[in-house]
Design a protein around this motif. Structure first.
Motif, mmCIF file in Angstrom:
data_model
loop_
_atom_site.group_PDB
_atom_site.id
_atom_site.type_symbol
_atom_site.label_atom_id
_atom_site.label_comp_id
_atom_site.label_asym_id
_atom_site.label_seq_id
_atom_site.Cartn_x
_atom_site.Cartn_y
_atom_site.Cartn_z
ATOM 1 N N LEU A 14 0.828 -1.210 0.000
ATOM 2 C CA LEU A 14 0.000 0.000 0.000
ATOM 3 C C LEU A 14 0.863 1.261 0.000
ATOM 4 O O LEU A 14 0.553 2.236 -0.699
ATOM 5 N N ALA A 56 -4.612 -1.956 -4.417
ATOM 6 C CA ALA A 56 -4.780 -1.382 -3.079
ATOM 7 C C ALA A 56 -5.891 -2.105 -2.317
ATOM 8 O O ALA A 56 -5.765 -2.365 -1.113
ATOM 9 N N GLY A 77 -4.462 -5.316 -1.093
ATOM 10 C CA GLY A 77 -3.629 -5.121 0.087
ATOM 11 C C GLY A 77 -4.444 -4.881 1.337
ATOM 12 O O GLY A 77 -4.125 -5.410 2.413
ATOM 13 N N ALA A 78 -5.513 -4.096 1.205
ATOM 14 C CA ALA A 78 -6.370 -3.819 2.359
ATOM 15 C C ALA A 78 -7.066 -5.089 2.840
ATOM 16 O O ALA A 78 -7.156 -5.345 4.051
#
Length: 223
Positions: A112, A131, A134-135
Motif C-alpha cells: 500500500l 490497493a 492489500g487492504a
C-alpha cells in the motif's frame, strides 16, 4: 466479508483437501522461490540495470520487502491449513502463525505504501485493484490473529482460509496471464496493462476466489 458466521464452520480437513493444498504449493513453488529470491536480491544488491522496480532507497525497501514477505505468506498460509501443522503440532502451528501474520502485515503495508509513493504501471485502475487487495490482506490477517487470541476456532479458521486465498493472489495473478497467453496469445493485454484482460485481472486474481469461498463457508456441509 460478513462476520456473522455459524458456530461450526469447518470440520477437520479431509485428505483430499490436504492433497489439493500440496498440489497448489507444488504448482506455485517456482513463483515463490523466484519472488522471494528477487525480493531479497533487491534488498541487498543493486538491480538498477535489471528491473524498473529498482528506483529510490525508500521505494526499493517497500517493493522488494513486499515481494520477499509476500513469497513467505504464499508459502506459509496454505501450509497452516494442513492437519500436520494445524492439529498435530499446535506449537508449530502457533509459531508459524506468528511468522505468517507478520509477513502478511509487511506484505500489505509495504504494498500500500509503495502504491501511494510510486503508483503502478497500469495506472489508477491497477492501483485501485491492488490497493483493495492489500487492504483485504491486512483485514484477513488481523481477523485471523484476533480470533486466534480470542480462542474462537471456527472464526479463526474461516479467516485463515480467507487469508490463504489472498496469500495465493500474487501467484494467481501471474497464473491467469500464463494460461491466457497460452490460450489466446495475449489477446486484450498489452505492455502498459491497459487492455481489457489486464483491467479485469486487476481484481480477478482475488475477488472471485473470495466470493466462491464465502459461498462454500455457508454451505450446510460447513455448518
Amino acid at each position: 466479508m460478513p462476520d456473522a458466521l455459524p458456530r461450526r464452520i469447518l470440520p477437520d480437513m479431509p485428505s483430499r483437501a490436504s492433497f489439493a493444498i500440496l498440489a497448489v504449493l507444488l504448482l506455485g513453488m517456482p513463483f515463490i522461490l523466484y519472488s522471494g529470491g528477487f525480493g531479497l536480491r533487491g534488498l541487498t544488491a543493486d538491480l538498477s540495470g535489471e528491473t524498473r522496480f529498482f528506483t529510490t532507497p525508500a521505494a526499493n525497501v517497500l517493493i522488494f520487502g513486499h515481494m520477499a514477505a509476500g513469497a513467505l505468506v504464499t508459502l506459509l498460509a496454505p501450509v497452516q491449513l494442513l492437519p500436520v501443522t494445524r492439529a498435530r503440532n499446535p506449537r508449530v502451528h502457533r509459531t508459524l502463525g506468528y511468522v505468517t501474520l507478520t509477513a502478511a502485515a509487511v506484505t500489505g503495508i509495504f504494498g500500500l505504501l509503495y502504491i501511494a509513493l510510486r503508483g503502478t504501471i497500469g495506472g489508477p485502475l491497477m492501483s485501485a485493484g491492488f490497493a483493495l487487495y492489500g487492504a483485504l490482506l491486512l483485514i484477513a490477517a488481523a481477523n485471523t490473529a484476533y480470533h486466534a487470541l480470542d480462542k474462537n476456532r471456527p472464526r479463526h479458521r474461516a479467516w485463515a482460509l480467507r487469508l490463504a486465498v489472498l496469500a495465493l493472489g500474487s501467484f494467481l495473478y501471474r497464473l491467469h496471464y500464463w494460461v491466457w497467453y497460452a490460450a489466446t496469445g495475449g489477446a486484450g493485454s498489452n505492455e502498459a496493462f491497459t487492455g481489457p484482460f489486464d483491467v479485469v485481472n486487476f481484481i480477478a486474481f482475488y475477488l472471485p476466489y473470495l466470493i466462491i469461498l464465502e459461498f462454500v463457508l455457508r454451505r450446510p456441509l460447513f455448518r
